[in-house]
Design a protein around this motif. Structure first.
Motif, PDB file in Angstrom:
ATOM      1  N   LEU A  54       0.801  -1.229   0.000  1.00  0.00           N
ATOM      2  CA  LEU A  54       0.000   0.000   0.000  1.00  0.00           C
ATOM      3  C   LEU A  54       0.833   1.278   0.000  1.00  0.00           C
ATOM      4  O   LEU A  54       0.473   2.247  -0.670  1.00  0.00           O
ATOM      5  CB  LEU A  54      -0.959  -0.007   1.193  1.00  0.00           C
ATOM      6  CG  LEU A  54      -2.057  -1.065   1.123  1.00  0.00           C
ATOM      7  CD1 LEU A  54      -2.927  -1.017   2.366  1.00  0.00           C
ATOM      8  CD2 LEU A  54      -2.922  -0.863  -0.116  1.00  0.00           C
ATOM      9  N   PRO A  55       1.942   1.326   0.750  1.00  0.00           N
ATOM     10  CA  PRO A  55       2.761   2.551   0.671  1.00  0.00           C
ATOM     11  C   PRO A  55       3.248   2.869  -0.731  1.00  0.00           C
ATOM     12  O   PRO A  55       3.474   4.034  -1.071  1.00  0.00           O
ATOM     13  CB  PRO A  55       3.925   2.259   1.625  1.00  0.00           C
ATOM     14  CG  PRO A  55       3.368   1.268   2.596  1.00  0.00           C
ATOM     15  CD  PRO A  55       2.447   0.408   1.800  1.00  0.00           C
ATOM     16  N   GLN A  56       3.382   1.837  -1.560  1.00  0.00           N
ATOM     17  CA  GLN A  56       3.831   2.075  -2.929  1.00  0.00           C
ATOM     18  C   GLN A  56       2.752   2.796  -3.750  1.00  0.00           C
ATOM     19  O   GLN A  56       3.039   3.504  -4.699  1.00  0.00           O
ATOM     20  CB  GLN A  56       4.186   0.747  -3.596  1.00  0.00           C
ATOM     21  CG  GLN A  56       5.297  -0.023  -2.875  1.00  0.00           C
ATOM     22  CD  GLN A  56       5.483  -1.419  -3.427  1.00  0.00           C
ATOM     23  OE1 GLN A  56       5.043  -1.705  -4.524  1.00  0.00           O
ATOM     24  NE2 GLN A  56       6.134  -2.279  -2.663  1.00  0.00           N
ATOM     25  N   LEU A  57       1.481   2.613  -3.349  1.00  0.00           N
ATOM     26  CA  LEU A  57       0.398   3.274  -4.083  1.00  0.00           C
ATOM     27  C   LEU A  57       0.446   4.786  -3.897  1.00  0.00           C
ATOM     28  O   LEU A  57       0.017   5.545  -4.763  1.00  0.00           O
ATOM     29  CB  LEU A  57      -0.948   2.727  -3.621  1.00  0.00           C
ATOM     30  CG  LEU A  57      -1.200   1.257  -3.921  1.00  0.00           C
ATOM     31  CD1 LEU A  57      -2.549   0.841  -3.381  1.00  0.00           C
ATOM     32  CD2 LEU A  57      -1.116   0.979  -5.416  1.00  0.00           C
ATOM     33  N   GLU A  58       0.935   5.224  -2.744  1.00  0.00           N
ATOM     34  CA  GLU A  58       1.075   6.652  -2.522  1.00  0.00           C
ATOM     35  C   GLU A  58       2.013   7.265  -3.544  1.00  0.00           C
ATOM     36  O   GLU A  58       1.783   8.370  -4.044  1.00  0.00           O
ATOM     37  CB  GLU A  58       1.583   6.895  -1.104  1.00  0.00           C
ATOM     38  CG  GLU A  58       1.589   8.357  -0.695  1.00  0.00           C
ATOM     39  CD  GLU A  58       2.000   8.541   0.750  1.00  0.00           C
ATOM     40  OE1 GLU A  58       2.437   9.652   1.096  1.00  0.00           O
ATOM     41  OE2 GLU A  58       1.894   7.577   1.531  1.00  0.00           O
ATOM     42  N   GLN A  60      -4.753  10.836   3.004  1.00  0.00           N
ATOM     43  CA  GLN A  60      -4.544  12.248   2.712  1.00  0.00           C
ATOM     44  C   GLN A  60      -4.032  12.453   1.297  1.00  0.00           C
ATOM     45  O   GLN A  60      -4.414  13.399   0.608  1.00  0.00           O
ATOM     46  CB  GLN A  60      -3.555  12.845   3.729  1.00  0.00           C
ATOM     47  CG  GLN A  60      -4.097  12.929   5.145  1.00  0.00           C
ATOM     48  CD  GLN A  60      -5.342  13.799   5.246  1.00  0.00           C
ATOM     49  OE1 GLN A  60      -5.463  14.815   4.560  1.00  0.00           O
ATOM     50  NE2 GLN A  60      -6.270  13.399   6.118  1.00  0.00           N
ATOM     51  N   CYS A  61      -3.179  11.540   0.863  1.00  0.00           N
ATOM     52  CA  CYS A  61      -2.680  11.632  -0.508  1.00  0.00           C
ATOM     53  C   CYS A  61      -3.812  11.417  -1.505  1.00  0.00           C
ATOM     54  O   CYS A  61      -3.890  12.087  -2.540  1.00  0.00           O
ATOM     55  CB  CYS A  61      -1.572  10.595  -0.715  1.00  0.00           C
ATOM     56  SG  CYS A  61      -0.708  10.753  -2.293  1.00  0.00           S
ATOM     57  N   PHE A  89      -8.476  14.838  -5.423  1.00  0.00           N
ATOM     58  CA  PHE A  89      -9.694  15.571  -5.735  1.00  0.00           C
ATOM     59  C   PHE A  89      -9.366  16.863  -6.464  1.00  0.00           C
ATOM     60  O   PHE A  89     -10.222  17.429  -7.140  1.00  0.00           O
ATOM     61  CB  PHE A  89     -10.460  15.887  -4.454  1.00  0.00           C
ATOM     62  CG  PHE A  89     -11.340  14.769  -3.967  1.00  0.00           C
ATOM     63  CD1 PHE A  89     -12.681  14.752  -4.269  1.00  0.00           C
ATOM     64  CD2 PHE A  89     -10.825  13.737  -3.206  1.00  0.00           C
ATOM     65  CE1 PHE A  89     -13.507  13.737  -3.821  1.00  0.00           C
ATOM     66  CE2 PHE A  89     -11.634  12.721  -2.742  1.00  0.00           C
ATOM     67  CZ  PHE A  89     -12.981  12.705  -3.062  1.00  0.00           C
ATOM     68  N   ASN A  90      -8.133  17.321  -6.308  1.00  0.00           N
ATOM     69  CA  ASN A  90      -7.693  18.547  -6.979  1.00  0.00           C
ATOM     70  C   ASN A  90      -6.767  18.253  -8.147  1.00  0.00           C
ATOM     71  O   ASN A  90      -6.026  19.116  -8.595  1.00  0.00           O
ATOM     72  CB  ASN A  90      -6.992  19.466  -5.976  1.00  0.00           C
ATOM     73  CG  ASN A  90      -7.900  19.897  -4.856  1.00  0.00           C
ATOM     74  OD1 ASN A  90      -9.087  20.127  -5.061  1.00  0.00           O
ATOM     75  ND2 ASN A  90      -7.367  19.991  -3.645  1.00  0.00           N
ATOM     76  N   ASP A  91      -6.807  17.018  -8.635  1.00  0.00           N
ATOM     77  CA  ASP A  91      -5.932  16.610  -9.733  1.00  0.00           C
ATOM     78  C   ASP A  91      -6.201  17.447 -10.979  1.00  0.00           C
ATOM     79  O   ASP A  91      -7.332  17.877 -11.238  1.00  0.00           O
ATOM     80  CB  ASP A  91      -6.161  15.123 -10.044  1.00  0.00           C
ATOM     81  CG  ASP A  91      -5.031  14.542 -10.877  1.00  0.00           C
ATOM     82  OD1 ASP A  91      -5.027  14.801 -12.091  1.00  0.00           O
ATOM     83  OD2 ASP A  91      -4.172  13.848 -10.317  1.00  0.00           O
ATOM     84  N   ASP A 131     -13.774  15.027   6.444  1.00  0.00           N
ATOM     85  CA  ASP A 131     -12.688  15.187   5.464  1.00  0.00           C
ATOM     86  C   ASP A 131     -13.244  15.489   4.071  1.00  0.00           C
ATOM     87  O   ASP A 131     -12.655  16.274   3.317  1.00  0.00           O
ATOM     88  CB  ASP A 131     -11.847  13.909   5.412  1.00  0.00           C
ATOM     89  CG  ASP A 131     -11.051  13.697   6.693  1.00  0.00           C
ATOM     90  OD1 ASP A 131     -10.850  14.685   7.427  1.00  0.00           O
ATOM     91  OD2 ASP A 131     -10.662  12.554   6.974  1.00  0.00           O
ATOM     92  N   LEU A 132     -14.365  14.863   3.743  1.00  0.00           N
ATOM     93  CA  LEU A 132     -14.908  15.027   2.395  1.00  0.00           C
ATOM     94  C   LEU A 132     -15.643  16.354   2.215  1.00  0.00           C
ATOM     95  O   LEU A 132     -15.754  16.859   1.106  1.00  0.00           O
ATOM     96  CB  LEU A 132     -15.868  13.874   2.083  1.00  0.00           C
ATOM     97  CG  LEU A 132     -15.213  12.508   1.860  1.00  0.00           C
ATOM     98  CD1 LEU A 132     -16.274  11.441   1.725  1.00  0.00           C
ATOM     99  CD2 LEU A 132     -14.327  12.526   0.627  1.00  0.00           C
TER     100      LEU A 132
END
Length: 1388
Positions: free
Chosen positions: A274-278, A316-317, A322-324, A350-351
């Motif tokens: 999972l850390p790799q997905l960040e 958080q990443c 959402f602002n991509d 958060d959303l």
């Protein structure tokens, strides 16, 4: 076991007893028979039988020979496999086979036999199951760990088992397969990539859908072996994700699908992945980011997922996406929000903030999906969404795109119907979304027909569902109306009025079809068709379809008959449904599924069909009101008090009596209304009177008992009721009774005798009654009225101040604080006006006398007696009454003719009154009369003076009034092409000569070449010209120029021989020409015709005189030379209602400073006060920053919400001129240059300018060294103290003789703090926000020059208003909203 045969030492094989030698010489059946006995033998053997093991060793070796392993018969192979499995069991842990190749061949052979498990119906299935069970129990495949190519065997085994498993297998088969495969992973040294692929391939969606059992088996295997297999899974993803080695496996292209499935199986399998997905979320590859976002959206949104809490950095990443910059990525994130809100309420916080940004996204699809996500979650459970999220949906109801607006409105409507109407949540939760109904109805104020139609549909289907039973429907409407806010009530009323108007047009069209076709009939019919088309979507197509529908009506008598029933006043709701169904059925074409013509006709039928109100509905509504009166209704349960419900119910009936009077015609209805009329509640009685007034035409003939009961009640209300009750009672008598003269006489005589000026409280209602009788029956009371007006009204009441006013420094107070004497005087003024309007002639010179009296009242600031007994607030009321009275009289031609130019100019100056409310209400009255085409065109020029108003909001409203009036007159001229003789009174361009004349006589214009005064003149002229010159229709710019040039060839009729007066007129003309030439590129073209000037204002041109002189000095020209035009900053108020109450009061310098209405220290009758204004003033506190993300309007605040104030850009002088954020200043822009000059001198005390002419003033030193003239106590000059800037721009020093008045706080002489307090009584209605936002004009789009850096659009804040103003269009179809420096616009 039977004793086996012992073979000789020649090495022959020993078979079990009874089993002959098995060779290729015997038949297949015999081989099978013998092998079954061998199988039985090995099955019965155990590991402790050493002797038997030794004895059957040759047989074991023989069974592994190629003869058996490659035998063509499957039964033989199965029996051999069973034997071999038992051999491995018996000889365990050592196998009788030493050759690695042989062991591989044997296990590959056994693996192949396991394919027989696939057919659960096979007779041999039990033997295959025995084989599987034996292998799993013994873990026979563990022998292959020692083989070099053992992984090939394992891979083949896994593939075979995954292939054969199916839904026919029972739980035992699953368990044995799982045991067999898991032992290889848990007890082996490694897991090859091929073996891992054999497991993971079943998780790939395509394989997963082909074989669900293999998918479940893979999941179970991974769960059981998670600890052992996790390093190999991690290595696989490291190779592909981080190193990019996609060749290591064919599954590399299904990487993200596998991650999702593995996470669903066991999150621990991906602890290191999972850390790799960040890292991948920040990839430069758009498609890769999109794939990762899709994956994580599913992982975070899964129902039982704890990924967000366990891996906060990754969460958080992910939120950052959402602002991509890539639109599909943002879109995918927004779609995920719905699942997340539904399954993980703890992540709502958060959303919320992130969805706020996306609700303003430049992409329509993203804004649309934000709404869908929020609404979807809310429909599942209202508690899943907070008020902020629903607020985002509310904002999008004003989106620029119809698709987004529609989704937002429909979403909120569904939520309201589910939770408020159906009551699927508690009362408290339903109260939280009670605002939805108000906001939905507010949208009816938009100019878009699509919006209006959708609001009407929502009202009919969601707010008050038309398919409910009548009683339930009326109960729903009753409580809805009682809980709506005032603007929503006005919208609903407007909706019914619009329906009534359209029904009337359709009724007229049907009547025209009954007449023989003539040219005139066709013209009228075409006009009706065009009117109907304007009220349908896409007016261009609607015109064609309505023409076609009109043709259908002419040809199809049945459709015409059905439509006639539909628009008949007596049509019931059930009849309406039948008619609509029949008409649509008749027009439908089965061969054309999508019929745009039919759709357009449906729109029309929707708008005219009475689906809510009929006679039965009104009866049910009255019964509901009676329940509230009796105390048996559920008022408290519905959240309203009984009094509120009754009042609202009567108000509802009042509106319906105007739109549907025919449905009230029943004895039961009138009896209930008569009961309400006798109630003590004043509002209820007033509403009942109005209903009788609207519906009582046939009471006298049809309901004599009601008539008899009404007589004493109406007479009592006319004599002793409230002013409103008295007014409506008189009109009810006029409407209902044929012997109205007798009834009026019975009221007039006692009232006229009882008039007593010493008891003003008891005087108000009689004056109202007498005034309305005077206008309804002028001839009957002609003699008594003249004597009453002369002797009592003027001499006894208006010219005397019997009671000292309340000591107050406020310029305006609420209605309940106005003294009774002042109220009586106001009604006296109205009585005189009504009397004159009833007579409609000036033969007795009464009109002339009344006008002189009204002008004297304005001259004296509202204090006719000059005794100083009247309070300032009461004086404001009287000035307003006098100004409105003059407007009323001006609407009657006989009185308009006798109004002198001086009186007209004095009346115009009321719009610059020092009291904010006087200016506001006067402007509303002026606008209302102009839009009804009742006032002459010269009164539209009065709006030019509002350019001097210190409150930006007032200037914006005045501009909107101009836009509305110009548009209305142009439309009227298009529809009535035969009004050429009245062109001078209708063509909006003719307002220019009136404005020039009015400004030339402005009391503030005293010095011909004074730069500041000329700037004021230019600003006022541009205020009018900008609206007229937005479009150059029919070469209008050249026509205006020619008109101004012609004025210079005439003289002022007020002083044709007054050189200075004419020079001022010519100077204003030159200012106008200067502005036109700088703002237009087509002014020099040939004028379409020679304009005719109004002879009342200008003399006939002297042909021997040619005025070519330019009256502007070079200094003045350079100062006022405009660059790019800057319009008033109307962004926050372009759509404000003109009737908004509770505006912030203004301070003033002496009479002209801008102090709070609550704390003014200037004495209206002070002989020493100066009519002077500051050159430099501040803007009102309601100004808004040009680049504010959300610009708000202001409205009445029934809820008492606080006003959110924004810091205005004009609060401090700008060192860089009029430059604002995000906009370049045009080089040479005169407005910017002016602002720079003012900024440079901003630290100096404000210059005091000379006040109005015509008054003597006390000698006072002024900054330019001039002397002012002393003013006597008797104020006979014309003119009014006007409002000037000040207030909240910080302390500002204004010279007042030798005294200084410091503005800025709340004590007398300091108006800032008090004014701020008052402005906080007003509501700021946020109906728009960032994002593409729709304006209220269907044809106009406001060009905001948004901040592109953030990728978001500014928006317009629009407030519902009874009359939404229109916007003027430029050549491109966009309303160019340009800004002027705030410090230059106010009255200095």
């Amino acid at each position: 076991m039977a004793q086996a045969k012992v073979l000789p030492a020649d090495g022959k094989i020993t078979y079990p007893p009874g089993v002959k030698e098995i060779t290729d010489k015997i038949s297949k059946e015999e081989i099978v028979r013998r092998l079954k006995m061998v199988v039985k033998t090995f099955m019965d053997m155990d590991q402790d039988s050493e002797e038997e093991k030794e004895q059957y060793m040759p047989l074991a070796l023989h069974l592994a020979s190629d003869f058996f392993l490659k035998h063509p018969d499957k039964d033989v192979r199965l029996l051999v496999a069973c034997c071999l499995a038992d051999i491995f069991r018996v000889y365990a842990p050592e196998a009788p086979y030493t050759s690695s190749d042989k062991i591989k061949d044997i296990f590959m052979f056994i693996t192949r036999q396991l394919k027989g498990l696939e057919d659960t119906k096979s007779p041999q299935f039990n033997r295959y199951f025995y084989l599987l069970e034996n292998l799993a129990w013994v873990k026979s495949y563990n022998i292959c760990f020692e083989l070099e190519d053992g992984n090939d065997i394992f891979t083949q085994l896994y593939r075979t088992l995954f292939c054969v498993i199916n839904n026919g297998h029972n739980q035992k088969v699953h368990i044995h397969m799982l045991d067999l495969m898991s032992s290889i992973i848990t007890e082996g040294d490694s897991v090859s990539q091929e073996l891992l692929d054999a497991i993971l391939v079943n998780l790939v969606p395509t394989h997963k859908n082909l074989n669900k059992q293999a998918y479940e088996l893979s999941k179970a295997l991974l769960k059981r072996t998670s600890e052992g297999i996790e390093p190999y899974i991690t290595n696989f993803f490291n190779q592909v994700l981080m190193l990019g080695k996609t060749s290591v496996s064919d599954l590399s292209e299904h990487l993200f699908d596998l991650i999702l499935e593995l996470y669903n199986v066991d999150p621990h399998l991906l602890l290191s992945v999972l850390p790799q997905l960040e890292f991948k979320l920040k990839s430069n590859d758009n498609e890769e980011r999109l794939a990762v976002v899709k994956l994580l959206a599913k992982m975070f949104g899964a129902k039982d997922s704890e990924l967000a809490s366990q891996n906060k950095p990754l969460w958080q990443c992910f939120l950052g996406r959402f602002n991509d910059i890539h639109v599909p990525v943002r879109l995918e994130c927004v779609k995920f929000a719905s699942h997340c809100l539904t399954n993980h309420p703890e992540l709502t916080k958060d959303l919320t903030e992130i969805l706020k940004v996306r609700s303003h996204d430049p992409e329509e699809a993203i804004r649309h999906d934000v709404i869908v996500s929020i609404v979807t979650s809310a429909k599942k459970d209202l508690s899943l969404v907070n008020d902020q999220l629903l607020g985002y949906v509310r904002e999008r109801m004003l989106d620029k795109r119809w698709r987004v607006r529609r989704e937002a409105m429909m979403g909120l409507a569904l939520i309201y119907k589910k939770y408020c109407l159906h009551g699927e949540v508690g009362k408290e939760s339903a109260t939280q979304i009670d605002w939805i109904k108000d906001k939905l109805l507010h949208i009816y104020y938009q100019n878009s027909i699509d919006d209006k139609l959708l609001v009407e549909r929502i009202f009919a289907q969601y707010l008050v569902p038309h398919n409910l039973e009548t009683e339930e429907r009326m109960k729903c409407l009753y409580y809805l109306y009682a809980t709506l806010d005032p603007n929503a009530v006005k919208a609903l009323n407007e909706m019914w009025k619009c329906q009534t108007m359209l029904r009337s047009h359709v009724r007229d069209l049907l009547e025209l079809h009954k007449q023989p076709p003539t040219e005139n009939t066709n013209k009228v019919m075409f006009a009706k068709v065009m009117i109907l088309a304007k009220h349908l979507p896409d007016p261009g197509k609607a015109q064609d379809f309505m023409k076609k529908f009109n043709q259908v009506l002419a040809e199809d008598e049945r459709i015409r008959a059905q439509l006639h029933v539909l628009v008949d006043n007596a049509c019931s709701c059930k009849q309406a449904e039948v008619c609509v169904r029949e008409i649509t059925k008749k027009l439908a074409n089965p061969k054309q599924p999508t019929n745009p013509f039919l759709q357009m006709v449906k729109f029309l039928l929707e708008r005219i069909a009475p689906v809510h109100i009929d006679a039965e509905a009104v009866s049910a509504l009255i019964k509901q009101i009676n329940k509230s009166i009796d105390g048996t209704a559920d008022d408290e349960d519905e959240g309203v008090s009984s009094d509120t419900a009754i009042r609202a119910g009567l108000e509802l009936l009042k509106v319906l009596s105007f739109t549907n009077p025919a449905v009230f015609h029943s004895a039961e209805t009138f009896e209930s209304l008569l009961h309400c009329l006798k109630m003590e509640d004043e509002k209820v009685s007033e509403a009942a009177l109005q209903i009788f007034r609207n519906t009582g035409q046939r009471i006298e003939t049809d309901f004599p008992q009601i008539r008899s009961a009404l007589i004493p009640v109406l007479q009592q209300k006319a004599k002793k009721g409230t002013p409103q009750q008295a007014k409506h009672a008189v009109h009810c008598i006029y409407t209902i009774f044929s012997n109205r003269d007798t009834q009026f006489a019975q009221i007039f005589e006692p009232l006229s005798k009882s008039l007593d000026a010493n008891n003003p409280e008891q005087l108000i209602a009689p004056l109202v009654s007498i005034g309305h009788m005077a206008i309804l029956a002028p001839e009957q009371f002609a003699g008594p009225m003249k004597a009453m007006v002369a002797n009592f009204i003027v001499k006894d009441l208006l010219m005397n101040d019997r009671f000292p006013g309340k000591k107050t420094i406020k310029l305006w107070t609420p209605d309940d604080e106005v003294s009774y004497e002042t109220k009586a005087k106001i009604q006296a003024i109205k009585l005189m006006v009504r009397w004159l309007l009833g007579m409609r002639n000036n033969q007795s010179k009464s009109g002339t006398s009344t006008l002189r009296l009204l002008c004297a009242l304005i001259h004296s600031d509202g204090d006719l007696t000059e005794q100083g007994k009247i309070s300032k607030s009461d004086m404001s009321r009287l000035r307003l009454a006098a100004g409105c009275a003059m407007l009323k009289l001006s609407q009657e031609p006989c009185y308009h003719e006798i109004i002198t130019l001086e009186q007209y100019q004095l009346c115009a100056l009321v719009i610059n009154d020092e009291c904010f409310q006087v200016r506001q209400i006067f402007a509303q009255k002026l606008h209302k009369a102009l839009t009804k085409l009742r006032l002459p065109l010269e009164y539209m020029a009065v709006f030019a003076l509002t350019a001097k108003d210190p409150v930006k909001e007032r200037r914006a409203h005045a501009r909107q009034c101009l836009v509305k009036n110009v548009t209305l007159r142009r439309e009227y001229l298009k529809q009535h092409s035969t009004v050429g003789d009245k062109l001078i009174s209708l063509l909006p361009e003719y307002v220019v000569p009136y404005a020039i004349h009015l400004l030339a006589h402005d009391p503030d214009y005293t010095k011909l070449q004074d730069v500041d005064q000329i700037k004021d003149i230019k600003e006022c002229l541009w205020f009018v010209l900008e609206v007229l010159m937005t479009k150059d229709e029919n070469n209008s710019h050249a026509y205006i120029r020619k008109m101004v040039e012609n004025i210079k060839q005439t003289k002022d009729t007020q002083g044709p021989d007054d050189f200075k007066m004419n020079e001022k007129l010519y100077t204003v003309c030159d200012v106008a020409l200067h502005v036109i030439m700088n703002k237009s590129t087509t002014y020099s073209l040939e004028s379409p015709k020679n304009p005719v000037l109004p002879t009342k204002f200008f003399t006939q041109p002297d042909k021997s005189f040619t005025n070519t002189k330019n009256y502007l000095t070079e200094e003045v020209k350079n100062t006022i030379s405009p660059g790019k035009a800057k319009a008033p900053n109307v962004l926050g108020t372009v759509n404000k209602p003109l009737a908004t109450a509770g505006k912030p009061a203004q301070s003033k310098s002496s009479r002209m400073e801008t102090l709070s209405n609550e704390s003014s220290n200037s004495a209206p009758s002070s002989p020493a006060r100066s009519k002077q204004r500051n050159r430099k003033g501040s803007e009102s506190s309601v100004d808004h920053s040009e680049n504010d993300d959300s610009i708000t309007g202001k409205s009445t605040n029934p809820a008492g919400r606080k006003v959110e104030r924004r810091k205005d850009d004009t609060e401090q002088p700008r060192a860089d001129g009029d430059k604002v954020r995000g906009r370049k200043t045009v080089e040479g822009d005169a407005e910017a240059q002016d602002s720079q000059r003012e900024s440079a001198s901003g630290a100096q005390p404000a210059q005091v300018r000379q006040g109005r002419r015509g008054r003597k003033r006390a000698t006072t030193d002024t900054p330019d060294g001039d002397k002012a003239v002393a003013q006597p106590a008797k104020k006979m000059s014309r003119g009014r103290g006007r409002a000037t800037p000040g207030g909240e721009e910080g302390p500002q020093l204004v010279k007042k003789g030798r005294k200084r008045v410091v503005e800025g706080d709340g004590i007398p002489g300091r108006g800032g703090a008090k004014r701020t307090k008052m402005s906080r009584k007003d509501e700021i209605a946020h109906l728009g926000s960032e994002g593409d936002c729709m304006v209220d004009s269907q044809e106009s789009v406001i060009d905001l020059k948004p901040k592109q850096a953030s990728g978001q659009h500014d928006s317009i804040a629009m407030e519902p208003a009874p009359q939404t103003e229109e916007a003027d269009d430029d050549d491109s179809g966009k309303l160019k909203v340009k800004r002027k420096s705030g410090s230059k616009r106010g009255r200095r």
